[in-house]
Design a protein around this motif. Structure first.
Motif, mmCIF file in Angstrom:
data_model
loop_
_atom_site.group_PDB
_atom_site.id
_atom_site.type_symbol
_atom_site.label_atom_id
_atom_site.label_comp_id
_atom_site.label_asym_id
_atom_site.label_seq_id
_atom_site.Cartn_x
_atom_site.Cartn_y
_atom_site.Cartn_z
ATOM 1 N N UNK A 1 0.835 -1.197 0.000
ATOM 2 C CA UNK A 1 0.000 0.000 0.000
ATOM 3 C C UNK A 1 0.869 1.245 0.000
ATOM 4 N N UNK A 2 0.382 2.276 -0.693
ATOM 5 C CA UNK A 2 0.930 3.626 -0.587
ATOM 6 C C UNK A 2 -0.213 4.547 -0.220
ATOM 7 N N UNK A 3 -0.011 5.354 0.806
ATOM 8 C CA UNK A 3 -1.034 6.295 1.259
ATOM 9 C C UNK A 3 -0.445 7.694 1.131
ATOM 10 N N UNK A 4 -1.086 8.540 0.338
ATOM 11 C CA UNK A 4 -0.472 9.824 -0.031
ATOM 12 C C UNK A 4 -1.419 10.998 0.133
ATOM 13 N N UNK A 5 -0.828 12.145 0.472
ATOM 14 C CA UNK A 5 -1.525 13.422 0.423
ATOM 15 C C UNK A 5 -0.921 14.207 -0.733
ATOM 16 N N UNK A 6 -1.775 14.600 -1.689
ATOM 17 C CA UNK A 6 -1.308 15.357 -2.852
ATOM 18 C C UNK A 6 -1.486 16.856 -2.655
ATOM 19 N N UNK A 7 -2.061 17.238 -1.497
ATOM 20 C CA UNK A 7 -2.383 18.634 -1.238
ATOM 21 C C UNK A 7 -3.166 19.200 -2.436
ATOM 22 N N UNK A 8 -2.764 20.335 -3.011
ATOM 23 C CA UNK A 8 -3.536 20.952 -4.106
ATOM 24 C C UNK A 8 -3.014 20.554 -5.493
#
Length: 424
Positions: free
Chosen positions: A354-361
């Motif tokens: 799994x990869x869990x990411x925040x891409x912001x804007x």
């Protein structure tokens, strides 16, 4: 992609962030963006001025004709003709400059969050959590590809005959275990408040650009040339694109979706034991979670997603660890990513699941995904996604870690889904 105001107002931050990623020529490309954007704004301002002047003169022409001042009206008409010709040249120039500017912007990855460690490769990723006991297997334990053959549950050679390498055929209890995992993952996600989505498996170019697969990863996707469509590499792409060109309200947050899809990735050119069996496939199943969040709460949401996936692995009783990816291993669109890996005892190695990411804007800017804030102004939302979970390596870990001399045990939490407790 990064917004132009953000780059202009945070030039040094952007350059330093790109250096954390080991991005070559960071300062040069940022300076180029600012220079071309300055040119774009200058041309746009001149064009706007000429169009305004042309409209003003056009209104005067009618009045001059009504007043009988034909000569003045004709002189004004001649001038509007000159202005239109000039505006056409400026409009063409503006189009060329905007293309040049977009080509530069598409080359720039997201700026890493301050938590992202420096580093060049996966060896520099930071282990932030490790949990679970590594089982002691019997002396005749074997890797999953041998177990699949022994119990006739996954046939890699048959898939090779039908399609090619990386397209396995699941059979009997192998197919049922695969289906059980998909149902279990979806149930866990919906119980946690995620809405189940069944999206298309093909996307258009606009969707690929929206989430950042294009133009960065077109070589990794399968392209249907006749229709100019792409097979999805992950459910993240169609699910996030549900909100392309959408303006939300603050009350819409959080938006939480989950989807099961087959995924398709070319990933050619890698060989060896580390990609045998289920370790790397061209077609595989994955359950995804996708969130659209208010910028003030997106990192709290990221922590919730990480905790959610931890809970699933705890129920499966698989030994796992969580890595915070370093700048050099961070995905193009991500500001911060946590990778989950399970330990494969028979292979004596960690497998990413799994990869869990925040891409912001970053994605939202491409998608034009905005919301009206409390002041009534439009603002870019934040997007996040995570595998919950990718099946092939989870299945590999289960088969290898749960093997016994008499067969492969089924984790207790899955038995209600499989309706059997042993593969033998």
């Amino acid at each position: 992609m990064l917004s132009l105001p953000y780059i202009r107002e945070n030039k040094e931050l952007v350059i330093n962030g790109l250096l954390v990623r080991n991005f070559k020529n960071a300062e040069t490309i940022v300076e180029n963006v600012i220079e071309v954007d300055s040119k774009r704004r200058s041309v746009q301002a001149e064009l706007d001025h000429i169009l305004s002047e042309s409209n003003k003169i056009s209104k005067e022409i009618g009045k001059l004709f009504q007043a009988g001042e034909v000569q003045k009206a004709n002189i004004a008409k001649e001038k509007t003709g000159q202005l239109k010709e000039k505006s056409k040249i400026l409009s063409d120039t503006l189009g060329e400059v905007e293309i040049e500017l977009n080509e530069l912007l598409y080359q720039i990855p997201n700026v890493p969050n301050k938590l992202v460690p420096s580093g060049n490769t996966e060896e520099d990723n930071e282990v932030v959590h490790i949990e679970g006991e590594i089982p002691q297997l019997h002396e005749n334990a074997v890797p999953h590809w041998e177990l699949c053959k022994k119990y006739d549950i996954i046939d890699f050679e048959l898939g090779n005959k039908i399609t090619g390498a990386g397209f396995p055929v699941y059979k009997g209890k192998g197919a049922k275990l695969q289906r059980a995992l998909i149902s279990y993952f979806l149930d866990k996600n919906t119980e946690a408040g995620y809405t189940e989505i069944q999206p298309p498996l093909l996307i258009n170019e606009a969707s690929g650009y929206g989430t950042g697969q294009l133009p960065d990863k077109e070589g990794q996707m399968y392209h249907v040339g006749l229709d100019n469509l792409y097979l999805i590499p992950t459910a993240e792409v169609p699910v996030t694109n549900l909100y392309r060109d959408v303006i939300l309200k603050e009350s819409d947050f959080p938006i939480c979706n989950t989807a099961y899809t087959p995924c398709f990735r070319r990933e050619a050119g890698s060989y060896g034991a580390h990609v045998r069996g289920l370790n790397r496939l061209h077609q595989f199943d994955k359950v995804e979670i996708v969130r659209v969040e208010h910028p003030d709460r997106s990192y709290e949401a990221l922590d919730q997603m990480v905790a959610h996936i931890k809970g699933i692995l705890q129920e499966l009783k698989l030994p796992y660890r969580i890595l915070r990816l370093c700048g050099g291993d961070l995905g193009f669109t991500s500001a911060l990513t946590y990778d989950f890996e399970v330990f494969s005892t028979a292979q004596d190695r960690w497998l990413e699941i799994s990869s869990v990411s925040n891409f912001e804007t970053f994605q939202a800017n491409r998608l034009k995904l905005r919301f009206k804030n409390k002041d009534g102004k439009s603002q870019l939302a934040h997007t996040l996604n995570g595998s919950s979970l990718a099946l092939p390596r989870v299945l590999a870990g289960l088969l290898e870690n749960y093997q016994t001399e008499n067969g492969i045990k089924i984790p207790e939490v899955l038995q209600a889904y499989t309706r059997f407790d042993m593969i033998d």
